[in-house]
Design a protein around this motif. Structure first.
Motif, PDB file in Angstrom:
ATOM      1  N   LEU A 190      29.654  -5.926  43.755  1.00 46.66           N
ATOM      2  CA  LEU A 190      29.494  -4.479  43.937  1.00 46.66           C
ATOM      3  C   LEU A 190      30.727  -3.703  43.474  1.00 46.66           C
ATOM      4  N   LEU A 191      31.685  -4.381  42.830  1.00 47.30           N
ATOM      5  CA  LEU A 191      32.959  -3.711  42.547  1.00 47.30           C
ATOM      6  C   LEU A 191      32.834  -2.587  41.531  1.00 47.30           C
ATOM      7  N   ARG A 192      31.878  -2.655  40.605  1.00 47.32           N
ATOM      8  CA  ARG A 192      31.763  -1.579  39.614  1.00 47.32           C
ATOM      9  C   ARG A 192      31.198  -0.314  40.249  1.00 47.32           C
ATOM     10  N   LYS A 193      30.424  -0.472  41.306  1.00 54.57           N
ATOM     11  CA  LYS A 193      29.844   0.680  41.998  1.00 54.57           C
ATOM     12  C   LYS A 193      30.752   1.185  43.113  1.00 54.57           C
ATOM     13  N   TYR A 194      31.352   0.255  43.890  1.00 55.52           N
ATOM     14  CA  TYR A 194      32.065   0.661  45.107  1.00 55.52           C
ATOM     15  C   TYR A 194      33.511   0.163  45.183  1.00 55.52           C
ATOM     16  N   GLU A 275      32.356  -5.802  25.158  1.00 55.50           N
ATOM     17  CA  GLU A 275      32.482  -4.433  24.652  1.00 55.50           C
ATOM     18  C   GLU A 275      31.623  -3.431  25.413  1.00 55.50           C
ATOM     19  N   LEU A 276      30.768  -3.912  26.307  1.00 52.54           N
ATOM     20  CA  LEU A 276      29.870  -3.000  27.007  1.00 52.54           C
ATOM     21  C   LEU A 276      30.629  -2.118  27.994  1.00 52.54           C
ATOM     22  N   GLY A 277      31.526  -2.752  28.774  1.00 52.37           N
ATOM     23  CA  GLY A 277      32.381  -2.003  29.671  1.00 52.37           C
ATOM     24  C   GLY A 277      31.660  -0.907  30.426  1.00 52.37           C
ATOM     25  N   ASP A 278      32.168   0.315  30.303  1.00 55.54           N
ATOM     26  CA  ASP A 278      31.599   1.448  31.030  1.00 55.54           C
ATOM     27  C   ASP A 278      30.315   1.989  30.399  1.00 55.54           C
ATOM     28  N   LEU A 279      29.843   1.338  29.345  1.00 57.97           N
ATOM     29  CA  LEU A 279      28.567   1.763  28.772  1.00 57.97           C
ATOM     30  C   LEU A 279      27.412   1.416  29.709  1.00 57.97           C
ATOM     31  N   LEU A 280      27.614   0.378  30.515  1.00 57.17           N
ATOM     32  CA  LEU A 280      26.571  -0.008  31.463  1.00 57.17           C
ATOM     33  C   LEU A 280      26.660   0.856  32.707  1.00 57.17           C
ATOM     34  N   PRO A 281      25.547   1.121  33.364  1.00 64.97           N
ATOM     35  CA  PRO A 281      25.593   1.867  34.629  1.00 64.97           C
ATOM     36  C   PRO A 281      26.426   1.117  35.663  1.00 64.97           C
ATOM     37  N   GLU A 282      27.080   1.857  36.544  1.00 68.23           N
ATOM     38  CA  GLU A 282      27.905   1.225  37.564  1.00 68.23           C
ATOM     39  C   GLU A 282      27.073   0.408  38.546  1.00 68.23           C
ATOM     40  N   VAL A 311      17.204  -0.530  30.804  1.00 72.88           N
ATOM     41  CA  VAL A 311      18.655  -0.461  30.619  1.00 72.88           C
ATOM     42  C   VAL A 311      19.136  -1.628  29.769  1.00 72.88           C
ATOM     43  N   MET A 312      18.645  -2.820  30.053  1.00 79.03           N
ATOM     44  CA  MET A 312      19.055  -3.997  29.297  1.00 79.03           C
ATOM     45  C   MET A 312      18.566  -3.945  27.857  1.00 79.03           C
ATOM     46  N   ARG A 313      17.360  -3.459  27.652  1.00 77.07           N
ATOM     47  CA  ARG A 313      16.848  -3.367  26.282  1.00 77.07           C
ATOM     48  C   ARG A 313      17.658  -2.381  25.451  1.00 77.07           C
ATOM     49  N   ALA A 314      18.092  -1.302  26.078  1.00 78.50           N
ATOM     50  CA  ALA A 314      18.843  -0.281  25.346  1.00 78.50           C
ATOM     51  C   ALA A 314      20.306  -0.663  25.137  1.00 78.50           C
ATOM     52  N   GLY A 398      35.830  -2.106  35.335  1.00 77.61           N
ATOM     53  CA  GLY A 398      35.351  -0.772  35.002  1.00 77.61           C
ATOM     54  C   GLY A 398      34.701  -0.109  36.202  1.00 77.61           C
ATOM     55  N   GLY A 399      34.095   1.020  35.973  1.00 72.32           N
ATOM     56  CA  GLY A 399      33.422   1.737  37.040  1.00 72.32           C
ATOM     57  C   GLY A 399      34.384   2.198  38.114  1.00 72.32           C
ATOM     58  N   ALA A 400      33.977   2.058  39.373  1.00 73.24           N
ATOM     59  CA  ALA A 400      34.765   2.549  40.499  1.00 73.24           C
ATOM     60  C   ALA A 400      36.136   1.888  40.575  1.00 73.24           C
TER      61      ALA A 400
END
Length: 542
Positions: A190-194, A275-282, A311-314, A398-400
Protein backbone atom coordinates in the motif's frame (compact mmCIF):
# COMPACT_ATOMS: atom_id res chain seq x y z
CA UNK A 1 1.07 -8.30 46.56
CA UNK A 2 4.12 -9.28 44.46
CA UNK A 3 3.14 -6.80 41.76
CA UNK A 4 2.92 -3.97 44.27
CA UNK A 5 6.37 -4.85 45.64
CA UNK A 6 7.79 -4.97 42.11
CA UNK A 7 6.31 -1.58 41.34
CA UNK A 8 7.84 -0.06 44.47
CA UNK A 9 11.25 -1.54 43.70
CA UNK A 10 11.01 -0.35 40.10
CA UNK A 11 10.23 3.19 41.25
CA UNK A 12 13.15 3.19 43.65
CA UNK A 13 15.49 1.94 40.96
CA UNK A 14 14.19 4.57 38.53
CA UNK A 15 14.93 7.29 41.06
CA UNK A 16 18.40 5.88 41.61
CA UNK A 17 19.22 5.49 37.92
CA UNK A 18 18.10 9.00 37.08
CA UNK A 19 20.62 10.56 39.41
CA UNK A 20 23.37 7.96 39.85
CA UNK A 21 24.36 6.18 36.61
CA UNK A 22 26.19 2.94 37.32
CA UNK A 23 29.38 2.05 35.46
CA UNK A 24 28.42 -1.20 33.73
CA UNK A 25 31.88 -2.79 33.75
CA UNK A 26 31.82 -3.12 37.58
CA UNK A 27 28.72 -5.30 37.81
CA UNK A 28 28.13 -9.05 37.59
CA UNK A 29 25.62 -11.21 35.76
CA UNK A 30 24.68 -12.94 39.03
CA UNK A 31 23.64 -9.60 40.53
CA UNK A 32 21.59 -8.87 37.42
CA UNK A 33 19.70 -12.15 37.71
CA UNK A 34 19.14 -11.57 41.40
CA UNK A 35 17.79 -8.12 40.63
CA UNK A 36 15.34 -9.59 38.11
CA UNK A 37 14.17 -12.17 40.62
CA UNK A 38 13.34 -9.38 43.05
CA UNK A 39 11.45 -7.21 40.58
CA UNK A 40 9.40 -9.59 38.40
CA UNK A 41 7.86 -13.07 38.56
CA UNK A 42 10.51 -15.78 38.22
CA UNK A 43 8.45 -17.62 35.60
CA UNK A 44 9.11 -14.76 33.17
CA UNK A 45 12.90 -15.13 33.25
CA UNK A 46 14.61 -18.05 31.50
CA UNK A 47 18.32 -18.56 32.19
CA UNK A 48 20.54 -20.85 30.12
CA UNK A 49 20.01 -23.57 32.73
CA UNK A 50 16.21 -23.34 32.46
CA UNK A 51 14.56 -26.37 30.76
CA UNK A 52 12.57 -23.98 28.53
CA UNK A 53 15.49 -21.71 27.57
CA UNK A 54 16.17 -23.33 24.19
CA UNK A 55 12.52 -23.54 23.15
CA UNK A 56 11.95 -19.86 24.06
CA UNK A 57 15.11 -18.83 22.21
CA UNK A 58 14.17 -20.82 19.11
CA UNK A 59 10.56 -19.62 19.11
CA UNK A 60 11.41 -16.50 17.11
CA UNK A 61 14.59 -17.52 15.29
CA UNK A 62 13.92 -17.20 11.58
CA UNK A 63 17.33 -18.18 10.24
CA UNK A 64 18.93 -21.39 11.61
CA UNK A 65 22.43 -20.19 10.73
CA UNK A 66 22.14 -18.15 13.95
CA UNK A 67 21.31 -21.21 16.04
CA UNK A 68 24.53 -23.18 16.20
CA UNK A 69 26.88 -24.34 19.00
CA UNK A 70 29.08 -21.28 18.34
CA UNK A 71 26.25 -18.71 18.45
CA UNK A 72 26.76 -16.21 21.28
CA UNK A 73 23.58 -16.66 23.29
CA UNK A 74 21.97 -14.42 25.89
CA UNK A 75 22.56 -14.77 29.62
CA UNK A 76 18.79 -15.05 29.93
CA UNK A 77 15.53 -14.29 28.13
CA UNK A 78 13.02 -12.00 29.80
CA UNK A 79 9.41 -12.46 28.63
CA UNK A 80 7.50 -9.44 30.02
CA UNK A 81 3.74 -9.42 30.25
CA UNK A 82 3.42 -5.75 31.19
CA UNK A 83 5.36 -2.51 31.06
CA UNK A 84 6.71 -2.78 34.62
CA UNK A 85 8.60 -5.95 33.69
CA UNK A 86 10.33 -4.12 30.83
CA UNK A 87 11.20 -1.29 33.19
CA UNK A 88 12.63 -3.74 35.70
CA UNK A 89 14.79 -5.41 33.05
CA UNK A 90 16.20 -2.05 31.92
CA UNK A 91 16.87 -0.83 35.45
CA UNK A 92 18.51 -4.09 36.52
CA UNK A 93 20.54 -4.15 33.33
CA UNK A 94 21.82 -0.62 33.84
CA UNK A 95 22.50 -1.21 37.51
CA UNK A 96 24.47 -4.41 36.95
CA UNK A 97 26.14 -3.91 33.60
CA UNK A 98 24.11 -6.25 31.42
CA UNK A 99 22.93 -4.87 28.10
CA UNK A 100 19.58 -5.76 26.59
CA UNK A 101 18.64 -6.82 23.09
CA UNK A 102 15.00 -6.54 22.08
CA UNK A 103 13.07 -9.09 20.03
CA UNK A 104 9.55 -8.80 18.65
CA UNK A 105 9.20 -11.10 15.63
CA UNK A 106 12.82 -12.22 15.31
CA UNK A 107 13.07 -11.28 11.61
CA UNK A 108 16.28 -9.26 11.92
CA UNK A 109 18.27 -10.63 8.98
CA UNK A 110 21.43 -10.73 11.10
CA UNK A 111 19.73 -12.13 14.21
CA UNK A 112 20.95 -9.23 16.33
CA UNK A 113 17.77 -9.24 18.41
CA UNK A 114 18.87 -12.46 20.12
CA UNK A 115 22.61 -12.99 19.48
CA UNK A 116 25.89 -11.08 19.45
CA UNK A 117 28.85 -11.08 17.09
CA UNK A 118 31.16 -10.60 20.08
CA UNK A 119 31.96 -13.73 22.07
CA UNK A 120 32.79 -11.74 25.20
CA UNK A 121 29.52 -9.83 25.38
CA UNK A 122 27.15 -10.51 28.29
CA UNK A 123 23.59 -9.55 27.37
CA UNK A 124 19.98 -10.49 27.96
CA UNK A 125 17.07 -10.64 25.52
CA UNK A 126 13.77 -8.92 26.20
CA UNK A 127 11.32 -10.98 24.14
CA UNK A 128 8.12 -9.01 23.58
CA UNK A 129 6.05 -11.89 22.20
CA UNK A 130 3.63 -11.76 25.15
CA UNK A 131 3.02 -8.04 24.64
CA UNK A 132 0.78 -8.44 21.59
CA UNK A 133 -2.44 -6.55 22.24
CA UNK A 134 -4.24 -4.80 19.36
CA UNK A 135 -6.94 -2.22 20.17
CA UNK A 136 -8.94 -0.69 17.32
CA UNK A 137 -10.74 2.65 17.74
CA UNK A 138 -13.37 2.64 14.99
CA UNK A 139 -14.51 6.15 15.86
CA UNK A 140 -11.11 7.69 15.02
CA UNK A 141 -9.81 5.07 12.57
CA UNK A 142 -6.75 4.51 14.73
CA UNK A 143 -5.26 1.57 16.63
CA UNK A 144 -2.85 0.91 19.47
CA UNK A 145 -0.71 -2.14 18.78
CA UNK A 146 1.93 -3.69 21.02
CA UNK A 147 5.41 -4.26 19.61
CA UNK A 148 5.17 -8.02 20.18
CA UNK A 149 2.14 -8.43 17.92
CA UNK A 150 2.78 -9.61 14.38
CA UNK A 151 1.81 -7.72 11.26
CA UNK A 152 -0.60 -10.56 10.48
CA UNK A 153 -2.31 -10.20 13.86
CA UNK A 154 -2.63 -6.45 13.33
CA UNK A 155 -4.15 -6.90 9.86
CA UNK A 156 -6.62 -9.53 11.07
CA UNK A 157 -7.80 -7.35 13.98
CA UNK A 158 -8.24 -4.30 11.74
CA UNK A 159 -10.30 -6.18 9.17
CA UNK A 160 -12.48 -7.83 11.82
CA UNK A 161 -13.14 -4.58 13.71
CA UNK A 162 -13.80 -2.45 10.63
CA UNK A 163 -15.79 -4.87 8.49
CA UNK A 164 -13.05 -4.89 5.83
CA UNK A 165 -13.20 -1.12 5.29
CA UNK A 166 -9.83 -0.27 6.89
CA UNK A 167 -6.22 -1.43 6.50
CA UNK A 168 -2.70 -0.49 7.52
CA UNK A 169 0.18 0.09 5.06
CA UNK A 170 2.91 -2.31 6.17
CA UNK A 171 4.69 -5.42 4.89
CA UNK A 172 3.54 -8.70 3.36
CA UNK A 173 5.15 -11.28 5.67
CA UNK A 174 2.55 -11.92 8.41
CA UNK A 175 5.00 -13.23 11.04
CA UNK A 176 7.05 -10.01 11.21
CA UNK A 177 6.91 -8.36 14.63
CA UNK A 178 5.34 -4.91 14.71
CA UNK A 179 8.14 -3.50 16.87
CA UNK A 180 11.01 -4.21 14.50
CA UNK A 181 9.00 -3.51 11.36
CA UNK A 182 7.88 -0.03 12.39
CA UNK A 183 11.27 0.79 13.88
CA UNK A 184 12.87 0.37 10.44
CA UNK A 185 10.30 1.88 8.09
CA UNK A 186 7.78 -0.73 6.97
CA UNK A 187 7.45 -1.13 3.20
CA UNK A 188 4.39 -2.88 1.82
CA UNK A 189 1.97 -3.08 -1.06
CA UNK A 190 0.00 0.00 0.00
CA UNK A 191 3.04 2.30 0.02
CA UNK A 192 2.27 4.03 -3.29
CA UNK A 193 -1.18 5.00 -2.02
CA UNK A 194 -0.54 5.59 1.70
CA UNK A 195 3.22 5.64 2.22
CA UNK A 196 5.23 3.54 4.65
CA UNK A 197 4.11 2.16 8.00
CA UNK A 198 6.11 4.87 9.80
CA UNK A 199 4.31 7.59 7.83
CA UNK A 200 1.17 6.49 9.65
CA UNK A 201 2.48 6.32 13.24
CA UNK A 202 0.98 9.03 15.45
CA UNK A 203 2.18 8.11 18.96
CA UNK A 204 4.26 5.52 20.84
CA UNK A 205 5.08 4.36 24.36
CA UNK A 206 8.72 3.59 25.10
CA UNK A 207 10.90 2.58 28.04
CA UNK A 208 14.13 4.58 27.90
CA UNK A 209 17.56 3.75 29.31
CA UNK A 210 16.57 5.15 32.71
CA UNK A 211 13.49 2.94 32.95
CA UNK A 212 10.98 5.72 32.36
CA UNK A 213 7.87 5.19 30.24
CA UNK A 214 7.68 7.97 27.67
CA UNK A 215 5.13 8.91 25.03
CA UNK A 216 5.33 11.24 22.05
CA UNK A 217 5.19 14.34 24.23
CA UNK A 218 7.56 13.30 27.00
CA UNK A 219 10.21 11.73 24.75
CA UNK A 220 10.43 14.91 22.68
CA UNK A 221 10.07 15.57 18.97
CA UNK A 222 13.61 14.51 18.01
CA UNK A 223 13.37 11.11 19.67
CA UNK A 224 9.83 10.52 18.38
CA UNK A 225 11.15 11.34 14.91
CA UNK A 226 14.06 8.93 15.43
CA UNK A 227 12.12 5.83 16.53
CA UNK A 228 9.93 5.98 13.40
CA UNK A 229 12.45 4.42 11.02
CA UNK A 230 15.75 4.82 12.86
CA UNK A 231 15.15 2.68 15.90
CA UNK A 232 15.87 -0.83 14.63
CA UNK A 233 17.44 -2.94 17.36
CA UNK A 234 16.23 -0.67 20.14
CA UNK A 235 18.82 2.07 19.66
CA UNK A 236 16.77 4.58 21.65
CA UNK A 237 14.87 2.37 24.07
CA UNK A 238 12.26 -0.38 24.06
CA UNK A 239 9.07 0.69 22.30
CA UNK A 240 6.16 -1.03 24.03
CA UNK A 241 3.33 0.01 21.71
CA UNK A 242 2.45 2.21 18.75
CA UNK A 243 -0.59 4.26 17.89
CA UNK A 244 -1.19 4.09 14.15
CA UNK A 245 -3.51 5.74 11.68
CA UNK A 246 -5.64 3.27 9.71
CA UNK A 247 -6.40 3.85 6.04
CA UNK A 248 -9.53 3.21 3.95
CA UNK A 249 -9.68 0.37 1.45
CA UNK A 250 -12.54 -0.68 -0.82
CA UNK A 251 -14.57 -3.80 0.02
CA UNK A 252 -13.11 -5.50 -3.05
CA UNK A 253 -9.50 -5.40 -4.26
CA UNK A 254 -7.97 -7.07 -7.29
CA UNK A 255 -4.75 -9.06 -7.61
CA UNK A 256 -2.91 -10.75 -10.44
CA UNK A 257 0.23 -12.82 -10.85
CA UNK A 258 1.81 -13.05 -14.30
CA UNK A 259 5.10 -14.82 -15.01
CA UNK A 260 7.24 -14.05 -18.02
CA UNK A 261 10.25 -16.17 -18.90
CA UNK A 262 13.48 -14.85 -20.32
CA UNK A 263 12.51 -16.51 -23.60
CA UNK A 264 9.21 -14.56 -23.54
CA UNK A 265 11.03 -11.24 -23.25
CA UNK A 266 11.24 -10.82 -19.47
CA UNK A 267 14.24 -8.49 -19.81
CA UNK A 268 12.34 -6.07 -22.03
CA UNK A 269 9.20 -6.21 -19.86
CA UNK A 270 11.30 -5.47 -16.77
CA UNK A 271 12.88 -2.51 -18.56
CA UNK A 272 9.40 -1.18 -19.34
CA UNK A 273 8.18 -1.80 -15.76
CA UNK A 274 10.96 0.45 -14.43
CA UNK A 275 9.80 3.37 -16.53
CA UNK A 276 6.15 3.31 -15.50
CA UNK A 277 6.76 4.98 -12.14
CA UNK A 278 4.12 7.61 -11.45
CA UNK A 279 2.37 6.86 -14.73
CA UNK A 280 0.46 4.14 -12.91
CA UNK A 281 -2.35 5.08 -10.53
CA UNK A 282 -1.30 5.16 -6.88
CA UNK A 283 -3.95 2.50 -6.18
CA UNK A 284 -1.85 0.05 -8.24
CA UNK A 285 1.24 -1.69 -6.88
CA UNK A 286 3.17 -4.19 -9.04
CA UNK A 287 6.17 -5.91 -7.49
CA UNK A 288 8.43 -8.36 -9.33
CA UNK A 289 10.11 -11.56 -8.18
CA UNK A 290 13.04 -12.26 -10.51
CA UNK A 291 14.41 -15.79 -10.22
CA UNK A 292 16.07 -18.37 -12.45
CA UNK A 293 14.83 -17.74 -16.00
CA UNK A 294 11.73 -15.72 -15.26
CA UNK A 295 10.08 -12.71 -13.66
CA UNK A 296 6.82 -12.99 -11.74
CA UNK A 297 4.77 -9.77 -11.66
CA UNK A 298 2.49 -9.67 -8.59
CA UNK A 299 -0.05 -6.90 -8.16
CA UNK A 300 -2.48 -5.38 -5.68
CA UNK A 301 -5.07 -2.92 -6.95
CA UNK A 302 -7.48 -1.00 -4.73
CA UNK A 303 -10.46 -1.63 -6.94
CA UNK A 304 -12.15 -4.31 -9.03
CA UNK A 305 -10.85 -6.33 -11.97
CA UNK A 306 -13.21 -4.39 -14.24
CA UNK A 307 -11.42 -1.20 -13.21
CA UNK A 308 -7.91 -2.68 -13.27
CA UNK A 309 -7.84 -4.33 -16.69
CA UNK A 310 -8.31 -1.12 -18.74
CA UNK A 311 -5.50 0.50 -16.75
CA UNK A 312 -3.16 -2.38 -17.55
CA UNK A 313 -4.08 -2.42 -21.22
CA UNK A 314 -3.41 1.30 -21.53
CA UNK A 315 -0.29 1.67 -19.35
CA UNK A 316 1.44 -1.72 -19.49
CA UNK A 317 0.21 -3.77 -22.46
CA UNK A 318 3.57 -5.57 -22.67
CA UNK A 319 2.65 -7.65 -19.63
CA UNK A 320 -0.48 -9.00 -21.29
CA UNK A 321 -2.73 -9.05 -18.23
CA UNK A 322 -6.24 -10.34 -18.99
CA UNK A 323 -9.34 -11.41 -17.09
CA UNK A 324 -8.00 -14.92 -16.48
CA UNK A 325 -5.12 -13.50 -14.41
CA UNK A 326 -7.26 -11.26 -12.20
CA UNK A 327 -8.77 -12.34 -8.87
CA UNK A 328 -11.03 -10.36 -6.53
CA UNK A 329 -11.12 -10.58 -2.73
CA UNK A 330 -11.03 -8.41 0.39
CA UNK A 331 -7.84 -6.57 1.29
CA UNK A 332 -7.14 -8.80 4.32
CA UNK A 333 -7.51 -11.89 2.11
CA UNK A 334 -5.07 -10.45 -0.43
CA UNK A 335 -2.15 -10.50 2.03
CA UNK A 336 -2.01 -14.30 2.57
CA UNK A 337 -3.09 -14.88 -1.06
CA UNK A 338 -0.08 -12.98 -2.42
CA UNK A 339 2.43 -14.08 0.21
CA UNK A 340 1.39 -17.65 1.02
CA UNK A 341 -0.48 -18.78 -2.08
CA UNK A 342 -3.97 -19.24 -3.49
CA UNK A 343 -5.15 -21.68 -0.82
CA UNK A 344 -4.23 -19.43 2.14
CA UNK A 345 -6.96 -17.79 4.22
CA UNK A 346 -7.18 -14.74 6.47
CA UNK A 347 -6.86 -17.02 9.51
CA UNK A 348 -3.37 -17.95 8.33
CA UNK A 349 -2.34 -14.43 9.29
CA UNK A 350 -2.53 -15.52 12.94
CA UNK A 351 0.03 -18.32 12.55
CA UNK A 352 3.28 -17.13 14.19
CA UNK A 353 5.35 -20.24 13.43
CA UNK A 354 8.03 -20.50 10.77
CA UNK A 355 10.34 -23.30 9.68
CA UNK A 356 13.97 -23.68 10.74
CA UNK A 357 14.74 -25.76 7.67
CA UNK A 358 15.89 -22.91 5.41
CA UNK A 359 19.07 -20.88 5.79
CA UNK A 360 19.35 -17.50 4.07
CA UNK A 361 21.47 -14.44 3.26
CA UNK A 362 20.12 -11.10 2.05
CA UNK A 363 21.08 -7.53 1.20
CA UNK A 364 19.47 -4.60 -0.63
CA UNK A 365 19.77 -1.69 -3.07
CA UNK A 366 17.76 1.26 -4.35
CA UNK A 367 17.47 2.11 -8.03
CA UNK A 368 17.13 5.72 -9.21
CA UNK A 369 17.87 5.31 -12.93
CA UNK A 370 16.35 2.58 -15.14
CA UNK A 371 18.62 -0.41 -15.65
CA UNK A 372 19.16 -1.01 -19.41
CA UNK A 373 17.42 -3.95 -21.04
CA UNK A 374 20.79 -5.39 -22.07
CA UNK A 375 21.84 -5.52 -18.41
CA UNK A 376 18.64 -7.36 -17.50
CA UNK A 377 19.40 -9.84 -20.28
CA UNK A 378 22.88 -10.34 -18.82
CA UNK A 379 21.40 -10.86 -15.35
CA UNK A 380 19.28 -13.70 -16.70
CA UNK A 381 22.06 -15.36 -18.70
CA UNK A 382 25.11 -14.76 -16.49
CA UNK A 383 23.70 -14.66 -12.95
CA UNK A 384 20.27 -16.22 -12.58
CA UNK A 385 21.21 -19.21 -14.73
CA UNK A 386 23.77 -20.37 -12.16
CA UNK A 387 22.67 -23.39 -10.09
CA UNK A 388 23.49 -21.54 -6.82
CA UNK A 389 21.60 -18.38 -7.82
CA UNK A 390 19.06 -16.68 -5.60
CA UNK A 391 16.38 -14.14 -6.40
CA UNK A 392 15.65 -10.43 -6.59
CA UNK A 393 12.47 -8.87 -5.19
CA UNK A 394 11.69 -5.49 -6.77
CA UNK A 395 9.28 -3.17 -4.92
CA UNK A 396 8.16 -0.01 -6.77
CA UNK A 397 8.13 3.43 -5.15
CA UNK A 398 6.63 6.76 -6.18
CA UNK A 399 3.19 7.99 -5.25
CA UNK A 400 2.62 8.92 -1.61
CA UNK A 401 6.06 7.71 -0.52
CA UNK A 402 7.84 9.99 -2.97
CA UNK A 403 5.93 13.08 -1.86
CA UNK A 404 7.30 12.89 1.69
CA UNK A 405 10.53 14.88 2.16
CA UNK A 406 13.63 12.81 2.98
CA UNK A 407 14.03 14.50 6.35
CA UNK A 408 10.44 13.95 7.53
CA UNK A 409 11.38 10.53 8.93
CA UNK A 410 14.74 8.75 9.27
CA UNK A 411 13.78 6.66 6.19
CA UNK A 412 15.32 8.78 3.38
CA UNK A 413 14.65 6.70 0.26
CA UNK A 414 11.89 8.91 -1.11
CA UNK A 415 11.67 11.17 -4.16
CA UNK A 416 13.61 9.91 -7.16
CA UNK A 417 13.63 6.25 -6.07
CA UNK A 418 12.22 3.98 -8.77
CA UNK A 419 12.29 0.81 -6.73
CA UNK A 420 14.00 -1.20 -3.99
CA UNK A 421 15.88 -4.43 -4.68
CA UNK A 422 16.09 -7.18 -2.10
CA UNK A 423 18.65 -9.86 -2.97
CA UNK A 424 18.07 -13.19 -1.26
CA UNK A 425 19.55 -16.65 -1.42
CA UNK A 426 18.63 -19.83 0.40
CA UNK A 427 20.04 -23.24 1.22
CA UNK A 428 18.96 -26.23 3.25
CA UNK A 429 20.35 -28.12 6.22
CA UNK A 430 22.50 -30.35 4.02
CA UNK A 431 24.10 -27.46 2.09
CA UNK A 432 26.96 -25.37 3.40
CA UNK A 433 25.73 -22.11 1.89
CA UNK A 434 29.20 -21.06 0.73
CA UNK A 435 28.25 -20.94 -2.94
CA UNK A 436 24.96 -19.13 -2.23
CA UNK A 437 26.59 -16.43 -0.10
CA UNK A 438 29.36 -16.03 -2.68
CA UNK A 439 26.70 -15.56 -5.38
CA UNK A 440 25.00 -12.75 -3.43
CA UNK A 441 28.26 -10.93 -2.74
CA UNK A 442 29.48 -11.16 -6.33
CA UNK A 443 26.10 -10.23 -7.79
CA UNK A 444 25.92 -7.26 -5.40
CA UNK A 445 29.31 -6.12 -6.70
CA UNK A 446 28.13 -6.54 -10.30
CA UNK A 447 25.09 -4.33 -9.65
CA UNK A 448 27.09 -1.38 -8.32
CA UNK A 449 27.10 0.69 -11.56
CA UNK A 450 23.31 0.42 -11.91
CA UNK A 451 22.07 1.38 -8.44
CA UNK A 452 22.11 4.47 -6.20
CA UNK A 453 25.45 6.13 -5.49
CA UNK A 454 27.08 8.43 -2.90
CA UNK A 455 25.92 6.66 -0.83
CA UNK A 456 24.89 3.31 -2.19
CA UNK A 457 21.59 3.14 -0.34
CA UNK A 458 20.25 0.15 1.61
CA UNK A 459 17.10 -0.65 3.60
CA UNK A 460 17.72 -1.07 7.32
CA UNK A 461 14.97 -3.69 7.68
CA UNK A 462 17.06 -5.84 5.34
CA UNK A 463 20.01 -5.49 7.70
CA UNK A 464 23.41 -6.58 6.37
CA UNK A 465 26.52 -6.57 8.58
CA UNK A 466 28.69 -6.71 5.46
CA UNK A 467 27.91 -3.00 5.09
CA UNK A 468 29.84 -2.27 8.28
CA UNK A 469 29.83 -2.79 12.04
CA UNK A 470 30.16 -0.52 15.03
CA UNK A 471 33.42 0.19 16.81
CA UNK A 472 33.35 1.04 20.52
CA UNK A 473 35.62 3.83 21.77
CA UNK A 474 36.79 3.71 25.35
CA UNK A 475 37.23 0.91 27.84
CA UNK A 476 34.86 -1.91 26.99
CA UNK A 477 31.41 -1.39 28.46
CA UNK A 478 32.41 2.06 29.68
CA UNK A 479 32.88 3.29 26.12
CA UNK A 480 30.43 4.41 23.47
CA UNK A 481 29.97 3.59 19.81
CA UNK A 482 32.06 5.61 17.36
CA UNK A 483 30.02 8.02 15.28
CA UNK A 484 32.61 8.18 12.49
CA UNK A 485 32.78 4.40 12.17
CA UNK A 486 29.00 4.20 12.35
CA UNK A 487 28.70 6.48 9.34
CA UNK A 488 30.21 3.73 7.16
CA UNK A 489 27.00 1.70 7.37
CA UNK A 490 24.68 4.38 8.77
CA UNK A 491 24.67 6.70 5.77
CA UNK A 492 23.74 3.79 3.50
CA UNK A 493 20.61 3.19 5.52
CA UNK A 494 19.82 6.79 6.46
CA UNK A 495 21.81 9.13 4.16
CA UNK A 496 21.94 12.64 5.68
CA UNK A 497 19.50 11.67 8.43
CA UNK A 498 22.18 9.63 10.19
CA UNK A 499 23.65 12.68 11.91
CA UNK A 500 20.27 13.73 13.29
CA UNK A 501 19.69 10.18 14.53
CA UNK A 502 23.03 10.28 16.37
CA UNK A 503 22.05 13.59 17.97
CA UNK A 504 18.73 12.10 19.11
CA UNK A 505 20.63 9.11 20.52
CA UNK A 506 22.83 11.48 22.53
CA UNK A 507 19.69 13.17 23.86
CA UNK A 508 17.93 10.01 25.08
CA UNK A 509 20.81 7.54 25.70
CA UNK A 510 24.12 9.44 25.92
CA UNK A 511 25.84 6.53 27.72
CA UNK A 512 24.99 4.23 24.79
CA UNK A 513 23.35 1.56 26.94
CA UNK A 514 21.18 0.28 24.08
CA UNK A 515 23.66 -0.81 21.46
CA UNK A 516 24.52 -3.60 19.06
CA UNK A 517 26.63 -4.13 15.95
CA UNK A 518 24.55 -1.62 13.96
CA UNK A 519 22.92 0.61 16.57
CA UNK A 520 22.87 4.40 16.34
CA UNK A 521 25.89 5.98 18.12
CA UNK A 522 25.56 9.08 20.33
CA UNK A 523 27.11 11.97 18.42
CA UNK A 524 28.06 14.33 21.24
CA UNK A 525 30.31 11.77 22.94
CA UNK A 526 32.62 11.24 19.96
CA UNK A 527 35.29 13.80 20.87
CA UNK A 528 35.18 12.87 24.54
CA UNK A 529 35.58 9.18 23.79
CA UNK A 530 38.39 9.78 21.29
CA UNK A 531 40.31 11.64 23.99
CA UNK A 532 39.55 8.86 26.48
CA UNK A 533 40.83 6.24 24.05
CA UNK A 534 44.02 8.23 23.43
CA UNK A 535 44.60 8.73 27.14
CA UNK A 536 44.03 5.05 27.82
CA UNK A 537 46.55 4.09 25.14
CA UNK A 538 49.12 6.54 26.55
CA UNK A 539 48.68 5.15 30.07
CA UNK A 540 49.29 1.63 28.81
CA UNK A 541 52.51 2.60 27.04
CA UNK A 542 53.78 4.40 30.14
Amino acid sequence: MALSRSSKLALSFIFFSCFSPVIPSLASSDDFLQCLSETMPNNLVFTQSSPSFTSILVSSIRNPKFFTPTTVRPLCIVTPTNASHVQAAVICGRRHGVRLRVRSGGHDYEGLSYRSERAEEVFAVVDLASLRSVSIDAATDTAWVDSGATIGELYYAIAKASGDRLAFPAGLCPTIGVGGHLSGGGMGMLLRKYGLAIDNVIDAKMVDAEGRILDKSSMGSDVFWAIRGGGVGGSFGIVLSWQVKLVPVPPTVATFSVRKSAAEGAAGILAKWQELGDLLPEELFIRVLVQKQGANFQSLYLGTCAELLPVMRAAFPELGVNATHCKEMTWVQSVPYIYLGATATAEDLLNRTTSLDTFSKATSDYVRQPIPEAVWAEIFTAWLAKPESGLMILDPFGGATGRVPECSTPFPHRGGVLYNIQYMNFWGKDGGGTAQVKWIKEFYAFMEPYVSKDPREAYVNYRDLDLGQNVVLGDGDDGVTSYEDGKVWGEKYYKGNFERLAMAKAEIDPDDYFRNEQSIPPLICEKKQTLRKAAHGHAQTV
